[in-house]
Design a protein around this motif. Structure first.
Motif, PDB file in Angstrom:
ATOM      1  N   TRP A 314      87.632  70.504 -37.859  1.00 51.23           N
ATOM      2  CA  TRP A 314      87.319  69.320 -37.071  1.00 51.23           C
ATOM      3  C   TRP A 314      86.116  68.613 -37.705  1.00 51.23           C
ATOM      4  CZ3 TRP A 314      90.646  67.826 -33.474  1.00 51.23           C
ATOM      5  CH2 TRP A 314      91.467  68.777 -32.872  1.00 51.23           C
ATOM      6  N   PHE A 315      86.222  67.303 -37.862  1.00 49.02           N
ATOM      7  CA  PHE A 315      85.130  66.521 -38.445  1.00 49.02           C
ATOM      8  C   PHE A 315      84.598  65.524 -37.427  1.00 49.02           C
ATOM      9  CE2 PHE A 315      87.334  67.981 -42.191  1.00 49.02           C
ATOM     10  CZ  PHE A 315      86.337  68.146 -43.148  1.00 49.02           C
ATOM     11  N   THR A 316      83.282  65.465 -37.281  1.00 44.87           N
ATOM     12  CA  THR A 316      82.667  64.321 -36.615  1.00 44.87           C
ATOM     13  C   THR A 316      82.560  63.194 -37.637  1.00 44.87           C
ATOM     14  OG1 THR A 316      80.431  64.956 -37.284  1.00 44.87           O
ATOM     15  CG2 THR A 316      81.256  65.856 -35.190  1.00 44.87           C
ATOM     16  N   ARG A 317      82.261  61.992 -37.186  1.00 51.10           N
ATOM     17  CA  ARG A 317      82.107  60.876 -38.123  1.00 51.10           C
ATOM     18  C   ARG A 317      80.960  61.138 -39.091  1.00 51.10           C
ATOM     19  NH1 ARG A 317      84.123  58.921 -33.646  1.00 51.10           N
ATOM     20  NH2 ARG A 317      85.845  57.435 -33.732  1.00 51.10           N
ATOM     21  N   GLU A 318      79.853  61.598 -38.532  1.00 54.89           N
ATOM     22  CA  GLU A 318      78.691  61.856 -39.383  1.00 54.89           C
ATOM     23  C   GLU A 318      79.008  62.972 -40.382  1.00 54.89           C
ATOM     24  OE1 GLU A 318      78.726  62.068 -35.983  1.00 54.89           O
ATOM     25  OE2 GLU A 318      78.089  59.974 -35.742  1.00 54.89           O
ATOM     26  N   GLY A 319      79.699  63.982 -39.900  1.00 58.95           N
ATOM     27  CA  GLY A 319      80.035  65.105 -40.771  1.00 58.95           C
ATOM     28  C   GLY A 319      80.970  64.703 -41.894  1.00 58.95           C
ATOM     29  N   LEU A 320      81.913  63.838 -41.574  1.00 59.67           N
ATOM     30  CA  LEU A 320      82.859  63.425 -42.611  1.00 59.67           C
ATOM     31  C   LEU A 320      82.155  62.563 -43.666  1.00 59.67           C
ATOM     32  CD1 LEU A 320      85.738  63.480 -43.663  1.00 59.67           C
ATOM     33  CD2 LEU A 320      86.192  61.402 -42.351  1.00 59.67           C
ATOM     34  N   VAL A 321      81.338  61.632 -43.213  1.00 57.99           N
ATOM     35  CA  VAL A 321      80.611  60.779 -44.168  1.00 57.99           C
ATOM     36  C   VAL A 321      79.751  61.623 -45.094  1.00 57.99           C
ATOM     37  CG1 VAL A 321      78.747  59.096 -44.359  1.00 57.99           C
ATOM     38  CG2 VAL A 321      80.646  58.676 -42.807  1.00 57.99           C
ATOM     39  N   ALA A 322      79.079  62.598 -44.516  1.00 58.07           N
ATOM     40  CA  ALA A 322      78.210  63.450 -45.336  1.00 58.07           C
ATOM     41  C   ALA A 322      79.035  64.269 -46.331  1.00 58.07           C
ATOM     42  CB  ALA A 322      77.401  64.381 -44.432  1.00 58.07           C
ATOM     43  N   ALA A 323      80.181  64.769 -45.874  1.00 60.14           N
ATOM     44  CA  ALA A 323      81.011  65.592 -46.758  1.00 60.14           C
ATOM     45  C   ALA A 323      81.619  64.761 -47.886  1.00 60.14           C
ATOM     46  CB  ALA A 323      82.118  66.273 -45.947  1.00 60.14           C
ATOM     47  N   VAL A 324      81.963  63.511 -47.576  1.00 66.61           N
ATOM     48  CA  VAL A 324      82.491  62.636 -48.626  1.00 66.61           C
ATOM     49  C   VAL A 324      81.376  62.286 -49.615  1.00 66.61           C
ATOM     50  CG1 VAL A 324      83.439  60.339 -49.104  1.00 66.61           C
ATOM     51  CG2 VAL A 324      84.365  61.706 -47.221  1.00 66.61           C
ATOM     52  N   ALA A 325      80.204  61.970 -49.084  1.00 61.57           N
ATOM     53  CA  ALA A 325      79.084  61.579 -49.948  1.00 61.57           C
ATOM     54  C   ALA A 325      78.680  62.713 -50.884  1.00 61.57           C
ATOM     55  CB  ALA A 325      77.894  61.144 -49.095  1.00 61.57           C
ATOM     56  N   SER A 326      78.759  63.929 -50.405  1.00 65.67           N
ATOM     57  CA  SER A 326      78.344  65.060 -51.231  1.00 65.67           C
ATOM     58  C   SER A 326      79.422  65.502 -52.205  1.00 65.67           C
ATOM     59  CB  SER A 326      77.989  66.252 -50.330  1.00 65.67           C
ATOM     60  OG  SER A 326      79.167  66.808 -49.769  1.00 65.67           O
ATOM     61  N   GLY A 327      80.616  64.954 -52.047  1.00 62.65           N
ATOM     62  CA  GLY A 327      81.719  65.364 -52.914  1.00 62.65           C
ATOM     63  C   GLY A 327      82.457  66.584 -52.396  1.00 62.65           C
ATOM     64  N   GLU A 328      82.043  67.094 -51.266  1.00 66.02           N
ATOM     65  CA  GLU A 328      82.724  68.262 -50.694  1.00 66.02           C
ATOM     66  C   GLU A 328      84.132  67.903 -50.232  1.00 66.02           C
ATOM     67  OE1 GLU A 328      80.776  69.635 -47.194  1.00 66.02           O
ATOM     68  OE2 GLU A 328      82.324  71.117 -46.726  1.00 66.02           O
ATOM     69  N   VAL A 329      84.290  66.676 -49.755  1.00 64.80           N
ATOM     70  CA  VAL A 329      85.586  66.218 -49.276  1.00 64.80           C
ATOM     71  C   VAL A 329      86.048  65.013 -50.091  1.00 64.80           C
ATOM     72  CG1 VAL A 329      86.742  65.028 -47.357  1.00 64.80           C
ATOM     73  CG2 VAL A 329      85.413  67.098 -46.920  1.00 64.80           C
ATOM     74  N   LEU A 330      87.274  65.116 -50.616  1.00 60.96           N
ATOM     75  CA  LEU A 330      87.928  63.986 -51.266  1.00 60.96           C
ATOM     76  C   LEU A 330      88.991  63.472 -50.317  1.00 60.96           C
ATOM     77  CD1 LEU A 330      88.509  65.562 -54.805  1.00 60.96           C
ATOM     78  CD2 LEU A 330      86.739  63.896 -54.171  1.00 60.96           C
ATOM     79  N   LEU A 331      88.861  62.205 -49.918  1.00 60.46           N
ATOM     80  CA  LEU A 331      89.825  61.636 -48.984  1.00 60.46           C
ATOM     81  C   LEU A 331      91.099  61.227 -49.713  1.00 60.46           C
ATOM     82  CD1 LEU A 331      87.514  59.464 -46.720  1.00 60.46           C
ATOM     83  CD2 LEU A 331      88.638  61.637 -46.151  1.00 60.46           C
ATOM     84  N   PRO A 332      92.203  61.093 -48.984  1.00 58.99           N
ATOM     85  CA  PRO A 332      93.454  60.654 -49.613  1.00 58.99           C
ATOM     86  C   PRO A 332      93.325  59.245 -50.188  1.00 58.99           C
ATOM     87  CG  PRO A 332      93.688  60.816 -47.217  1.00 58.99           C
ATOM     88  CD  PRO A 332      92.374  61.416 -47.560  1.00 58.99           C
ATOM     89  N   GLY A 333      94.199  58.928 -51.125  1.00 58.75           N
ATOM     90  CA  GLY A 333      94.128  57.670 -51.858  1.00 58.75           C
ATOM     91  C   GLY A 333      94.328  56.448 -50.980  1.00 58.75           C
ATOM     92  N   GLY A 334      93.874  55.319 -51.492  1.00 56.03           N
ATOM     93  CA  GLY A 334      93.881  54.081 -50.725  1.00 56.03           C
ATOM     94  C   GLY A 334      95.256  53.550 -50.386  1.00 56.03           C
ATOM     95  N   ALA A 335      96.281  53.964 -51.120  1.00 56.87           N
ATOM     96  CA  ALA A 335      97.631  53.475 -50.822  1.00 56.87           C
ATOM     97  C   ALA A 335      98.267  54.228 -49.665  1.00 56.87           C
ATOM     98  CB  ALA A 335      98.526  53.592 -52.056  1.00 56.87           C
ATOM     99  N   SER A 336      97.674  55.324 -49.239  1.00 56.03           N
ATOM    100  CA  SER A 336      98.344  56.201 -48.276  1.00 56.03           C
ATOM    101  C   SER A 336      98.057  55.804 -46.833  1.00 56.03           C
ATOM    102  CB  SER A 336      97.901  57.652 -48.490  1.00 56.03           C
ATOM    103  OG  SER A 336      96.522  57.794 -48.199  1.00 56.03           O
TER     104      SER A 336
END
Ligand code: ZN
Length: 352
Positions: A314-336
């Motif tokens: 489960w991700f909070t908004r703050e948690g997801l932003v931080a995980a993306v910024a740190s490179g821990e999480v790669l989000l799916p591509g922009g076409a999806s």
């Protein structure tokens, strides 16, 4: 708990279109012959899920002569400085035309407002053009000029950057190309089939049965709990760090809503209550239609199967932003549609 009703997802990258499909133009023995004889006709080239793009990332539209040259030449290319001219391998005037021309590589995608036909030409996977845009400085010489820094790019990778005109046509072309590749034979009797309706169906040579492009429905869902956290998963088969919304195919005899609840339960052990349709887009890799949903979790304990799904959180908004910024999480591509569902929950685009 606040339950915010969100609007349907619109302007999904591969669900845009601005050209009429013009199904009424597909029938008749000379449909493709006539289109190829018309200099106004525009052609995009597809191969193995890829599109021929120009150096600026737009579809490299060809005239019929250019498309024929590309097809006939077996063509043309090389790395920087070693480009071959397709004209040397087969001048457009040398390419057979008329009723004798093989039609199974041409797809009639639609018609522009001014009546100009839009086609795709299907090139074989082994066609010796550079693969997927690499190297970037390839030169392709076509009769109407060179393609600089062009090459093959997968629709999945570039779809979000195409305009509505090109995105809709390219998506249809890639979907049809993939279907033809995978369905050369009749599913009833196994005999070879031939292409009909300007690329929109196949007919069995033995029993005359008609077959149409398959689209397999899949559900993809933004599962949110009472604290407005988003459930994302990391599938075992994915690259490290890739997280996305849960998804899965609709099974035989199942509704989309049932598939949402079943897939979430199977993959994460989370139970889902309310399910709300969010929007859809084709995903022709090779033949899916992604049906997007927002789903409300009625339980939060996560237990992944460990086979298909390696991890879910489960991700909070703050948690997801931080995980993306740190490179821990790669989000799916922009076409999806997955990316669109995540960003709709988030409230705005998320920078990679
Ligand atoms: Zn058959």
């Amino acid at each position: 708990m606040t339950h915010v009703t969100r609007p349907a997802l619109t302007d999904l990258p591969l669900a845009r279109a601005s050209v009429a499909r013009a199904a009424e133009l597909r029938d008749g023995p000379r449909v493709l012959t006539d289109a190829l004889a018309d200099r106004r006709t525009r052609v995009l080239a597809v191969r193995d899920g890829g599109l021929l793009l120009d150096g600026d990332g737009a579809v490299r539209w060809l005239d019929p002569a250019g498309a024929r040259a590309l097809l006939a030449a077996g063509a043309a290319v090389g790395e920087a400085g070693a480009a071959t001219d397709v004209r040397s391998a087969g001048a457009p005037g040398d390419v057979p035309t008329g009723d004798a021309e093989p039609h199974d590589v041409w797809l009639l995608l639609g018609a522009e407002d001014d009546g100009a036909r839009v086609l795709a030409v299907r090139l074989p996977d082994e066609h010796p053009l550079p693969v997927r845009g690499e190297p970037a400085d390839v030169l392709v010489h076509l009769p109407d000029g060179p393609v600089t820094r062009g090459g093959w790019h997968s629709l999945r990778a570039v779809g979000a950057g195409l305009d509505a005109h090109d995105a809709g046509l390219a998506t249809a072309a890639v979907a049809l190309d993939a279907w033809h590749d995978r369905h050369p034979r009749c599913p009833r009797c196994g005999a070879p089939t031939r292409v009909a309706q300007a690329g929109w169906s196949r007919v069995c040579e033995a029993d005359g049965s008609e077959h149409y492009p398959r689209t397999d429905p899949a559900v993809i869902m933004a599962v949110v709990d009472d604290d407005d956290r988003l459930l994302l998963g990391h599938a075992a088969a994915w690259p490290a760090g890739r997280w996305s919304t849960l998804a899965g195919f609709v099974e035989a005899g199942e509704s989309a809503e049932q598939a949402v609840r079943r897939e979430v339960a199977e993959e994460t052990g989370v139970e889902v209550g309310d399910v709300e349709y969010a929007g859809s887009q084709p995903w022709p890799f090779p033949g899916s239609l992604m049906l997007g949903f927002r789903a409300r979790a009625t339980s939060t304990r996560v237990q992944v199967d460990g086979v298909e799904m390696a991890e879910a959180r489960w991700f909070t908004r703050e948690g997801l932003v931080a995980a993306v910024a740190s490179g821990e999480v790669l989000l799916p591509g922009g076409a999806s549609i997955a990316r669109a569902l995540v960003e709709q929950w988030f409230g705005r685009p998320i920078a990679d």
